[in-house]
Design a protein around this motif. Structure first.
Motif, PDB file in Angstrom:
ATOM      1  N   SER A 109      43.279  59.740  48.468  1.00 12.79           N
ATOM      2  CA  SER A 109      44.320  60.427  49.230  1.00 12.79           C
ATOM      3  C   SER A 109      45.453  59.496  49.641  1.00 12.79           C
ATOM      4  CB  SER A 109      43.713  61.078  50.479  1.00 12.79           C
ATOM      5  OG  SER A 109      43.121  60.111  51.322  1.00 12.79           O
ATOM      6  N   SER A 110      45.157  58.187  49.718  1.00 13.00           N
ATOM      7  CA  SER A 110      46.178  57.191  50.106  1.00 13.00           C
ATOM      8  C   SER A 110      46.094  56.005  49.140  1.00 13.00           C
ATOM      9  CB  SER A 110      45.951  56.728  51.550  1.00 13.00           C
ATOM     10  OG  SER A 110      45.979  57.814  52.449  1.00 13.00           O
ATOM     11  N   PRO A 111      46.721  56.109  47.973  1.00 13.11           N
ATOM     12  CA  PRO A 111      46.561  55.078  46.934  1.00 13.11           C
ATOM     13  C   PRO A 111      47.086  53.696  47.313  1.00 13.11           C
ATOM     14  CG  PRO A 111      47.478  57.109  46.024  1.00 13.11           C
ATOM     15  CD  PRO A 111      47.525  57.247  47.513  1.00 13.11           C
ATOM     16  N   THR A 112      47.887  53.591  48.371  1.00 16.02           N
ATOM     17  CA  THR A 112      48.412  52.290  48.773  1.00 16.02           C
ATOM     18  C   THR A 112      47.648  51.689  49.949  1.00 16.02           C
ATOM     19  OG1 THR A 112      50.059  53.315  50.243  1.00 16.02           O
ATOM     20  CG2 THR A 112      50.724  52.866  47.962  1.00 16.02           C
ATOM     21  N   ALA A 115      43.402  48.068  52.422  1.00 18.89           N
ATOM     22  CA  ALA A 115      42.128  47.736  53.064  1.00 18.89           C
ATOM     23  C   ALA A 115      40.978  48.526  52.451  1.00 18.89           C
ATOM     24  CB  ALA A 115      42.206  47.996  54.567  1.00 18.89           C
ATOM     25  N   ALA A 116      41.243  49.776  52.071  1.00 16.68           N
ATOM     26  CA  ALA A 116      40.197  50.589  51.445  1.00 16.68           C
ATOM     27  C   ALA A 116      39.883  50.082  50.039  1.00 16.68           C
ATOM     28  CB  ALA A 116      40.629  52.049  51.411  1.00 16.68           C
ATOM     29  N   TRP A 117      40.895  49.644  49.305  1.00 15.58           N
ATOM     30  CA  TRP A 117      40.636  49.058  47.981  1.00 15.58           C
ATOM     31  C   TRP A 117      39.769  47.811  48.109  1.00 15.58           C
ATOM     32  CZ3 TRP A 117      41.110  51.839  43.922  1.00 15.58           C
ATOM     33  CH2 TRP A 117      42.163  52.748  43.757  1.00 15.58           C
ATOM     34  N   GLN A 118      40.079  46.978  49.114  1.00 18.16           N
ATOM     35  CA  GLN A 118      39.287  45.762  49.306  1.00 18.16           C
ATOM     36  C   GLN A 118      37.844  46.090  49.649  1.00 18.16           C
ATOM     37  OE1 GLN A 118      38.047  44.522  52.469  1.00 18.16           O
ATOM     38  NE2 GLN A 118      37.100  42.779  51.430  1.00 18.16           N
ATOM     39  N   MET A 119      37.659  47.066  50.535  1.00 19.61           N
ATOM     40  CA  MET A 119      36.294  47.431  50.920  1.00 19.61           C
ATOM     41  C   MET A 119      35.542  48.019  49.743  1.00 19.61           C
ATOM     42  SD  MET A 119      33.798  47.491  52.851  1.00 19.61           S
ATOM     43  CE  MET A 119      34.708  46.611  54.133  1.00 19.61           C
ATOM     44  N   GLY A 120      36.210  48.819  48.945  1.00 14.85           N
ATOM     45  CA  GLY A 120      35.571  49.351  47.746  1.00 14.85           C
ATOM     46  C   GLY A 120      35.147  48.244  46.796  1.00 14.85           C
ATOM     47  N   ALA A 121      35.980  47.206  46.698  1.00 15.66           N
ATOM     48  CA  ALA A 121      35.637  46.064  45.845  1.00 15.66           C
ATOM     49  C   ALA A 121      34.423  45.328  46.397  1.00 15.66           C
ATOM     50  CB  ALA A 121      36.830  45.119  45.743  1.00 15.66           C
ATOM     51  N   LEU A 122      34.380  45.150  47.721  1.00 12.39           N
ATOM     52  CA  LEU A 122      33.228  44.494  48.339  1.00 12.39           C
ATOM     53  C   LEU A 122      31.955  45.299  48.103  1.00 12.39           C
ATOM     54  CD1 LEU A 122      31.903  42.390  50.193  1.00 12.39           C
ATOM     55  CD2 LEU A 122      32.652  43.761  52.148  1.00 12.39           C
ATOM     56  N   ALA A 123      32.044  46.607  48.262  1.00 10.05           N
ATOM     57  CA  ALA A 123      30.876  47.453  48.039  1.00 10.05           C
ATOM     58  C   ALA A 123      30.411  47.371  46.583  1.00 10.05           C
ATOM     59  CB  ALA A 123      31.198  48.896  48.417  1.00 10.05           C
ATOM     60  N   ALA A 140      43.778  46.142  45.306  1.00  7.60           N
ATOM     61  CA  ALA A 140      43.988  45.553  46.639  1.00  7.60           C
ATOM     62  C   ALA A 140      45.080  44.488  46.594  1.00  7.60           C
ATOM     63  CB  ALA A 140      42.678  44.944  47.145  1.00  7.60           C
ATOM     64  N   TYR A 141      45.087  43.668  45.556  1.00  4.57           N
ATOM     65  CA  TYR A 141      46.138  42.661  45.412  1.00  4.57           C
ATOM     66  C   TYR A 141      47.504  43.324  45.265  1.00  4.57           C
ATOM     67  CZ  TYR A 141      42.775  38.845  44.543  1.00  4.57           C
ATOM     68  OH  TYR A 141      41.783  37.902  44.660  1.00  4.57           O
ATOM     69  N   GLU A 142      47.564  44.395  44.493  1.00  5.25           N
ATOM     70  CA  GLU A 142      48.852  45.025  44.203  1.00  5.25           C
ATOM     71  C   GLU A 142      49.416  45.784  45.406  1.00  5.25           C
ATOM     72  OE1 GLU A 142      48.353  47.419  40.722  1.00  5.25           O
ATOM     73  OE2 GLU A 142      48.124  45.694  39.380  1.00  5.25           O
ATOM     74  N   THR A 143      48.539  46.348  46.230  1.00  2.35           N
ATOM     75  CA  THR A 143      49.019  47.192  47.327  1.00  2.35           C
ATOM     76  C   THR A 143      49.198  46.441  48.647  1.00  2.35           C
ATOM     77  OG1 THR A 143      46.723  47.865  47.770  1.00  2.35           O
ATOM     78  CG2 THR A 143      48.043  49.308  46.356  1.00  2.35           C
ATOM     79  N   GLY A 144      48.615  45.244  48.768  1.00  3.92           N
ATOM     80  CA  GLY A 144      48.760  44.494  50.019  1.00  3.92           C
ATOM     81  C   GLY A 144      48.903  43.009  49.795  1.00  3.92           C
ATOM     82  N   PRO A 145      49.866  42.588  48.987  1.00  5.91           N
ATOM     83  CA  PRO A 145      49.937  41.169  48.594  1.00  5.91           C
ATOM     84  C   PRO A 145      50.255  40.219  49.742  1.00  5.91           C
ATOM     85  CG  PRO A 145      51.923  42.335  47.895  1.00  5.91           C
ATOM     86  CD  PRO A 145      50.960  43.378  48.391  1.00  5.91           C
ATOM     87  N   ASN A 146      50.905  40.700  50.798  1.00  8.64           N
ATOM     88  CA  ASN A 146      51.361  39.795  51.856  1.00  8.64           C
ATOM     89  C   ASN A 146      50.667  40.021  53.203  1.00  8.64           C
ATOM     90  OD1 ASN A 146      53.338  38.591  50.118  1.00  8.64           O
ATOM     91  ND2 ASN A 146      54.602  40.404  50.406  1.00  8.64           N
TER      92      ASN A 146
END
Length: 236
Positions: A109-112, A115-123, A140-146
């Motif tokens: 629902s929120s592709p950008t 934090a959710a991408w990172q958590m999904g990667a951790l899981a 996660a790198y692409e949506t929150g690089p800074n």
């Protein structure tokens, strides 16, 4: 034609209609609370309670950003805390699956939502799903690089599983290191890991020469100070 004013008048003179409308509004409010509240309540729980609630499937992501962040925090606790790590392998797998699915629900629902991408990667990493980890970490790198706080989490994840990283993600891992090395808070985050983890130390040593001299000197001074303090603490 029925007008709003007529409805207002009818509601005012018809107790049954007024009661029905009130009941609907109360029910809607209770439903909203039931959806939003669990992650917020869980924020005040201890590690064991969060892990238990996650395994019992009583914590889910809700529509608001604040509630979703609370859910992701609870997943972080369930997967990385001492209580979470102490769970039997099947329980850890189950918690990871729930956090992966919940994180994917958020990013659908929120592709950008980095934090959710990172958590999904951790899981996914907890499940040893390396393609899933790499795909989500790339997002996660692409949506929150800074975002420095997210870079901290990505660094721990990437360095822990550096052997499973896709080659194209290694430069992004290095970029996160540089991002933190250019900031006082970031240097304080990295310095203890520099001493404790040989692989992390080697990785940081490869990017240090690319830094401006003053930033490199600040990190080296901090790392040197921690080395002295560590020697004193260990009695050497």
């Amino acid at each position: 034609m029925l007008r709003v004013r007529d409805l207002d008048q009818n509601a005012a003179t018809n107790p049954l209609l007024f009661a029905t409308i009130s009941a609907v509004l109360v029910a809607a409010g209770l439903w909203g609370i039931s959806q939003e509240a669990p992650p917020f309540f869980a924020d005040g729980w201890g590690e064991r309670t969060v892990v238990t609630a996650m395994l019992a499937d009583t914590i889910h992501p809700a529509p608001s950003i604040q509630s979703q962040l609370g859910y992701l925090f609870n997943c972080q606790v369930a997967l990385t805390s001492l209580s979470g790590r102490a769970q039997p392998a099947p329980a850890r797998q189950r918690a990871a699956e729930k956090c992966r699915d919940g994180s994917d629900m958020i990013t659908n629902s929120s592709p950008t939502f980095s934090a959710a991408w990172q958590m999904g990667a951790l899981a996914a990493a907890t499940m040893e799903d390396w393609p899933g980890m790499n795909w989500r970490l790339r997002q996660a790198y692409e949506t929150g690089p800074n975002e420095q706080w997210l870079a901290e989490r990505r660094i721990d994840l990437a360095q822990t599983h550096v052997e499973q990283l896709d080659p194209d993600l290694l430069p992004r891992h290095d970029r996160d290191l540089v991002l933190l090395l250019l900031d006082d808070n970031g240097r304080r985050f990295l310095a203890p890991r520099y001493h404790a983890l040989a692989d992390m130390r080697a990785r940081i040593d490869t990017v240090l020469p690319s830094l401006p001299v003053d930033n490199r000197t600040r990190f080296e001074s901090l790392a040197g100070y921690l080395a002295v303090e560590r020697s004193r603490t260990n009695g050497r």
